[in-house]
Scaffold this active site. Structure first.
Site, mmCIF file in Angstrom:
data_model
loop_
_atom_site.group_PDB
_atom_site.id
_atom_site.type_symbol
_atom_site.label_atom_id
_atom_site.label_comp_id
_atom_site.label_asym_id
_atom_site.label_seq_id
_atom_site.Cartn_x
_atom_site.Cartn_y
_atom_site.Cartn_z
ATOM 1 N N CYS A 1 0.837 -1.199 0.000
ATOM 2 C CA CYS A 1 0.000 0.000 0.000
ATOM 3 C C CYS A 1 0.879 1.258 0.000
ATOM 4 C CB CYS A 1 -0.970 -0.032 1.178
ATOM 5 S SG CYS A 1 -2.344 1.146 1.034
ATOM 6 N N HIS B 1 -3.474 -5.259 0.203
ATOM 7 C CA HIS B 1 -2.945 -5.766 1.470
ATOM 8 C C HIS B 1 -2.976 -7.297 1.463
ATOM 9 C CE1 HIS B 1 -2.688 -2.011 3.903
ATOM 10 N NE2 HIS B 1 -3.562 -1.588 3.001
ATOM 11 N N GLU C 1 -1.512 -9.342 3.282
ATOM 12 C CA GLU C 1 -1.445 -9.933 4.620
ATOM 13 C C GLU C 1 -2.822 -10.322 5.152
ATOM 14 O OE1 GLU C 1 -1.546 -5.408 5.423
ATOM 15 O OE2 GLU C 1 -0.842 -6.816 3.895
#
Length: 455
Positions: A288, A415, A417
């Site tokens: 990001c 993102h 994750e």
């Protein structure tokens, strides 16, 4: 609007609507919906939620509602006695609010002794077999195993009357994963350059994704926290020791990760970290904001645009390489972010990121941003070697960047994750750890060669 019934009704409606959503590719709702109510019993913030759960438990019936109360069993001083009073008091407070726990999940440093369980059972009105103990373990992946050993699943199945449809827990692969982590002997140093490093939970999803990827690569993650502000030139004058330590940590790590964030604090330090990774061939992953940082860094130090910046940090910059998304408001911050799972298409199928994902035509990842790379600068950056290999469905919003002639330098607007799991690590994170491991191996071989030459 009143807390009861308006707020509590909304809470109940939300829980019931979520519980009816199919999961895991199924067409029917899940058998069980897990609801976590955080905080401490008695806190004013949680009172509407406790009342909503009380009403929900009454309307659903005893066979459709199982309440597990999590509590701490501390050991005070040098006496070494496990104290059950805090749990007794919290259960009494909970019962006064109309909820009676069916199971107790007791956190402790050491396994609960029998007398402590009996005391809890007597004063909390919970059967001894329903008192679970989650004591400290070598790693968190052992927790499901100790719960299985205490037959927690049988107690929950019995309470919810699911004996006919529930089978034994399938934890063979999970057991191997937990045990393999305990036996790992090598670690990889990961420099996490962020703005909120004083509170590691700010990057909890990133930390967990690094753990998943490291274990998949047979490595233990050793996260080196680097405050981006400490890397800046201004810190060299105001706090030289912190500046020196930050750079030593960064240079001593095998890879660099810059996660998401907002605001201009520490941005100069992040740009310096991205520049160091680019110039020294250090594996780099920008998420990001981290991707936008790589674009700003390349624009300043390769394209020669000294004023290149993001509109987030400098609205008057003549070289706005990162800009507001055209469709969002510049004056209202509420409900203006591009959120949720979005599709990213690979512009170049042979790129490294595509290979990490298994060469699909597109990937679906979660987003959380309101700024994007200015498409008018994309041709210049690509000519300089920063390739934009992923974009959205329009083809104008850049989602993934890679640096040519670099072992691993990737930035993603999304993102990754958020979708990482213990046995299904995120591909960009796995690629970062693999590249870092290779760098460690190469440096070790060079070091051994130098030692042999000197001998």
């Amino acid at each position: 609007i009143q807390v009861v019934p308006h707020v509590t009704d909304e809470i109940k409606q939300w829980i019931q609507s979520v519980s009816s959503v199919p999961v895991d590719g199924q067409t029917r709702p899940a058998d069980v919906c897990v609801i976590e109510l955080g905080g401490t019993v008695g806190d004013i913030e949680s009172m509407p939620f406790i009342e909503a759960l009380r009403q929900l438990s009454f309307s659903l019936g005893k066979d459709n509602f199982c309440l597990i109360h999590v509590s701490l069993v501390p050991v005070l001083g040098v006496v070494g006695e496990q104290k059950t009073k805090p749990t007794q008091h919290s259960v009494r407070e909970l019962r006064a609010l109309g909820l009676t726990p069916d199971l107790l999940a007791c956190r402790s440093a050491q396994p609960l002794i029998g007398s402590a369980k009996e005391k809890l059972s007597q004063f909390c009105h919970v059967p001894v077999e329903n008192i679970l103990n989650i004591h400290d373990v070598p790693n968190i992946w052992h927790v499901p195993l100790i719960l299985r050993n205490q037959k927690a699943h049988e107690a929950i199945i019995k309470q919810l009357n699911l004996s006919r449809s529930a089978g034994p827990p399938e934890l063979r692969d999970w057991t191997l994963m937990a045990e393999s982590y305990d036996n790992l002997s090598t670690s990889v140093k990961i420099a996490l350059v962020g703005k909120y490093t004083n509170l590691s939970d700010s990057y909890l999803s990133v930390v967990k994704a690094l753990l998943h990827a490291s274990v998949a690569c047979s490595q233990k993650p050793s996260i080196q926290w680097v405050s981006a502000s400490d890397l800046e030139d201004a810190t060299a004058a105001s706090a030289p020791d912190a500046h020196t330590k930050a750079w030593e940590t960064l240079k001593g790590s095998s890879c660099i990760l810059i996660p998401g964030g907002f605001g201009d604090r520490g941005i100069s330090g992040m740009i310096l970290a991205a520049k160091y990774a680019r110039e020294n061939k250090v594996p780099y992953l920008g998420i990001c904001l981290g991707m936008q940082i790589s674009v700003i860094e390349m624009s300043r130090h390769v394209l020669g645009l000294g004023n290149a910046d993001s509109e987030e940090f400098n609205t008057d910059t003549p070289d706005c390489v990162v800009m507001y998304m055209p469709e969002v408001s510049k004056t209202h911050l509420g409900n203006t972010m591009r959120l949720g799972c979005r599709r990213t298409f690979f512009r170049k199928p042979d790129c490294l990121t595509s290979k990490l994902y298994g060469n699909p035509p597109h990937v679906d990842e979660r987003h959380r941003h309101r700024y994007e790379v200015n498409p008018s600068f994309v041709p210049m950056l690509e000519n300089a070697g920063l390739q934009f290999v992923g974009c959205d469905e329009s083809g104008n919003r850049m989602e993934i960047v890679e640096l040519q002639d670099h072992p691993f330098y990737i930035g993603v607007q999304f993102h990754p994750e958020f979708k990482s799991r213990p046995r299904k690590p995120s591909p960009p994170f796995t690629g970062l750890i693999l590249a870092a491991t290779e760098r460690m191996r190469t440096l070790t071989n060079v070091s051994n060669g130098d030692a042999g030459a000197s001998e």
